[in-house]
Design an enzyme around this catalytic site. Sequence first.
Site, mmCIF file in Angstrom:
data_model
loop_
_atom_site.group_PDB
_atom_site.id
_atom_site.type_symbol
_atom_site.label_atom_id
_atom_site.label_comp_id
_atom_site.label_asym_id
_atom_site.label_seq_id
_atom_site.Cartn_x
_atom_site.Cartn_y
_atom_site.Cartn_z
ATOM 1 N N GLU A 43 42.987 112.094 140.703
ATOM 2 C CA GLU A 43 41.771 111.604 141.346
ATOM 3 C C GLU A 43 42.019 110.624 142.497
ATOM 4 O O GLU A 43 41.286 109.644 142.644
ATOM 5 C CB GLU A 43 40.840 110.943 140.307
ATOM 6 C CG GLU A 43 40.404 111.911 139.220
ATOM 7 C CD GLU A 43 39.382 111.306 138.275
ATOM 8 O OE1 GLU A 43 38.435 112.002 137.927
ATOM 9 O OE2 GLU A 43 39.546 110.125 137.881
ATOM 10 N N LEU A 44 43.016 110.903 143.283
ATOM 11 C CA LEU A 44 43.246 110.055 144.457
ATOM 12 C C LEU A 44 42.135 110.311 145.470
ATOM 13 O O LEU A 44 41.801 111.460 145.767
ATOM 14 C CB LEU A 44 44.618 110.388 145.053
ATOM 15 C CG LEU A 44 45.120 109.430 146.132
ATOM 16 C CD1 LEU A 44 45.324 108.033 145.562
ATOM 17 C CD2 LEU A 44 46.438 109.956 146.701
#
Lengths: 566, 566
Positions: free
Chosen positions: B337-338
């Site tokens: 989830e960058l």
Amino acid sequence: MFGLGVVSTLLAALVVQPVTALWPLPTSMSSGTEALRLAPWFSIDTSSIPNPPSDLIAAIERTKTYLFTDQLELLDIDRGASYASSIYSSPYISSLSLCLTGSEPVLSISTEAIKPLESRDDSYTLSVPTGGAPAEIKANTTLGLLRGLTTFGQMWYDYQGQTYTLMTPLTVEDSPAYPYRGFMLDTARNFFPVTEIYRMLDAMSWVKINQFHWHVVDSQSFPLVVPGFENISYYGAYTPTSVYEPTDVANVVAYAAARGIDVLVEIDTPGHTSIIWKSYPEHVACPEYTPWATYANEPPAGQLRFASPATTNFTASLLGAVASMFPSTLFSTGGDELNTNCYTNDSITQYYLNSTGETLEQALSNFTVKTHSVLEAMGKTPVVWEEMVLVHNVTLSNETIVMVWISSEDVAAVAEKGFKIVHAASNYFYLDCGGGGWVGDNPAGNSWCDPFKTWQNSYTFDPNANLTVEQQKLIMGGEHLLWTEQSSPSNLDPIVWPRAASSAELFWTGPYLTNATAGGTAETNVTTALPRLHDVAYRMVQRGIMAIPLQPMWCALRPYACDLTA
Amino acid sequence: MFGLGVVSTLLAALVVQPVTALWPLPTSMSSGTEALRLAPWFSIDTSSIPNPPSDLIAAIERTKTYLFTDQLELLDIDRGASYASSIYSSPYISSLSLCLTGSEPVLSISTEAIKPLESRDDSYTLSVPTGGAPAEIKANTTLGLLRGLTTFGQMWYDYQGQTYTLMTPLTVEDSPAYPYRGFMLDTARNFFPVTEIYRMLDAMSWVKINQFHWHVVDSQSFPLVVPGFENISYYGAYTPTSVYEPTDVANVVAYAAARGIDVLVEIDTPGHTSIIWKSYPEHVACPEYTPWATYANEPPAGQLRFASPATTNFTASLLGAVASMFPSTLFSTGGDELNTNCYTNDSITQYYLNSTGETLEQALSNFTVKTHSVLEAMGKTPVVWEEMVLVHNVTLSNETIVMVWISSEDVAAVAEKGFKIVHAASNYFYLDCGGGGWVGDNPAGNSWCDPFKTWQNSYTFDPNANLTVEQQKLIMGGEHLLWTEQSSPSNLDPIVWPRAASSAELFWTGPYLTNATAGGTAETNVTTALPRLHDVAYRMVQRGIMAIPLQPMWCALRPYACDLTA
């Protein structure tokens, strides 16, 4: 060297005020932001009440205990540290006076709590001035005093050993929107020792729930020991110790009443009675027949032979015996999910139908009239599930209360028939839904009432939907319900709390309340409710209830910071 | 006078045999139906093992304790009464011999448990003859002996003080289908004291789970006290006592290893790191920026400035310091989830990207190579979430293990790239899904990964779906995961157990196993698994784990009677 870009964030955090944590929100209140400390010598004064009832004294003692043992830190980023100087320089409040304004004689909480539904008086006023002057609760009844004590107990936080509030001056004028604010527990699919029920009753009382709907027996087990009918539980309880003896019932009833809670017992008839077959085989048709799905909504199949005069008499006697164990004026005879296939090939049923020329529906109505007449003769108001009026059209007294469970869409049809209504719709209030199906040999594993019913869903339920103004008067209130096919003491607390508090507020405060504490303009809604509901959950944990967190603690400490649009 | 029509039902009940309650089901076994009693003087003999390790001795003591304290009654209608005469006339078994067949020297369970994933040897054989002759467990390793002891401990029931089994003669030859059988706990969204983790580890060991994936920190809190980096937890733990001190970690690691469980710690980077901003503001971009949804998948926003050499060095040092606290050869650097928006206006990041001419993706790859190199130099195998290979294409060692979490549909794409895989798909293994959304200001109240993931769903997962035979070799196993936005000690046990046992069997026994105990023809499936899973849950409750019931007790006592088609 480089900007950190955090200024706007810090400013946003600072404007959030500490949360008004009262739950259910009083119907009318105003509060300030002055700090006040609870004096270590704080006392609750009943000197104006001649001979205060012992259950009022006990309620006062519980209140005082929680005041000093809750030790709940403010749900704020620094847990109250930014208010430290206000707290340490604030005056002590030394006493709270209780004042009864109703007519003599003074009745106990327990007496007031079990009055007929619409005769109960929960109203009270509470004032907590600034400066340390005595606080005061005024009420017409000891029951109202209890409600006021409950509200008072929600005001306080702990900061390094100081018990304080930031809400003074506070004035509350409060009374419930609906007389029935319930919680239902099924103790038949899986058993719950009375200690579990006591704990549930405590938690219920903290959010002013006033009706424990005890679905005590069902087709799977019969844990209730009924005088004169001991064989039913002897052969029908899961284990010899998985029973509620008459003394247990008396203790539960007394424990509940002292906490302002009436106990509505349900003996579901004529369906959901398979287990009676083990002790009275002559009264049960299609017992444990297979495939069960042909004869019942869940296994095991088995229903009372209501067309039989002997079975009708037996049932009337049984209901009467149970009714005499419970002082409530309410008694539920159930009436859901009757499966007529069960009787198609039942020789006894067919014999009596042939003898009398009655239809099955006529026999059901006669059965209901006879069993209800026993209850009515004892001063009880019958409560039934919706099928009794929407599917079967049995003859019922006008006073009968109908619980709508299949769908909230069915409320209007019941109102059309003029019956009083308790909201118990599976699509809003079933706590067990969405946990997966429990029937075996079912790889999909879904449950009939998926999905999970969130607190947001029940909190935003409209009790008046699809009703005329006149029909709205039929709404007595509502309840959350826990069917226990997949529950036991292992998950009782976390599956119920704090979710069930959402209906407690809905039916106390009323829907769409103008929230005076938010400036008189905002309505109650899930956004403003969430921080207060965190407070309910965290306080419950402090008191030994295993309520779940609704968010990461990071969010609980930062009201609104985890909102969808924050 | 009238027939009761119950004969067919009774006959159907009688043909059901008592359930083989071993879980996970051994990969090969045969069992009889002879009764055998455990002698009150029953002992476990290690005389053939020179200097048995202390953790083996401790495992033996735990096994002996459970044998006599489980006191689990047979899950049968009469709780074993119909077998009373067989039980009372059965011989006593006096001893169980443990025999090591591997090469010298004898290593402790703790040493064997934390070996590299594919070097661990869990295999064992167990024989329990009829007639009271000694039982025997043979294994190459003490770890295998532990697994055998665990199986042996599942054979026994209590009938009025007699500890007995109905499964002899029993022979088991058992080893796991997959080396990785895990459970993940997030201790950052809400905190869990180490006592909770100990209890979880006990329950994990009972179903032969061998990997505790500890998602110890995240954006919301950093409870891990890391030597040299104490300020992170000082400023980042929820409370001063909501921390894991190095001694706590050492205790958890030792407690786990003694139970055959390796601890895979995860320090999620470079996303999910907002909380580090409080102690090291220079290393975190977009800290607590709003609206959070622009910068992160959940609040608060904030990610490591991986383009900065200083931040890369800081992260490498931090990971190295954490890695030295955990003896496992596995270490997860996260990588899910960058959010690239976080860096768009981050002046430090843009400064370095401009200076070097790198793209953000190139910087991420460099960061990953540098941080992983520190771990690899310490002998660790990196573990990452799927985005590191499917979204970002960072340079990774071939040995890297990739956890697929977004969807099981992504497994094939990871396999295409040739990485080893751990199944952790949200659509099968996320224990938190379906409990309602936790984000505020959200009246719909749904969660992103609705619905609830039933045990049936995870149990019937196919680990080899969409993979070639060659790619199937990349599957290391799988795990259930608990993200704790809405969990705390209040609901830890009931949200996990017995559901997480379903993957424990799936990855030990393997999918589609031919179940020898059912006559060599039936496959494992939800129908035959349910009675055994009841046994798991009821035994866990006897041992103090708050596992939920999967059905009414009526059904649990009548295998198959509550099947959909029964």
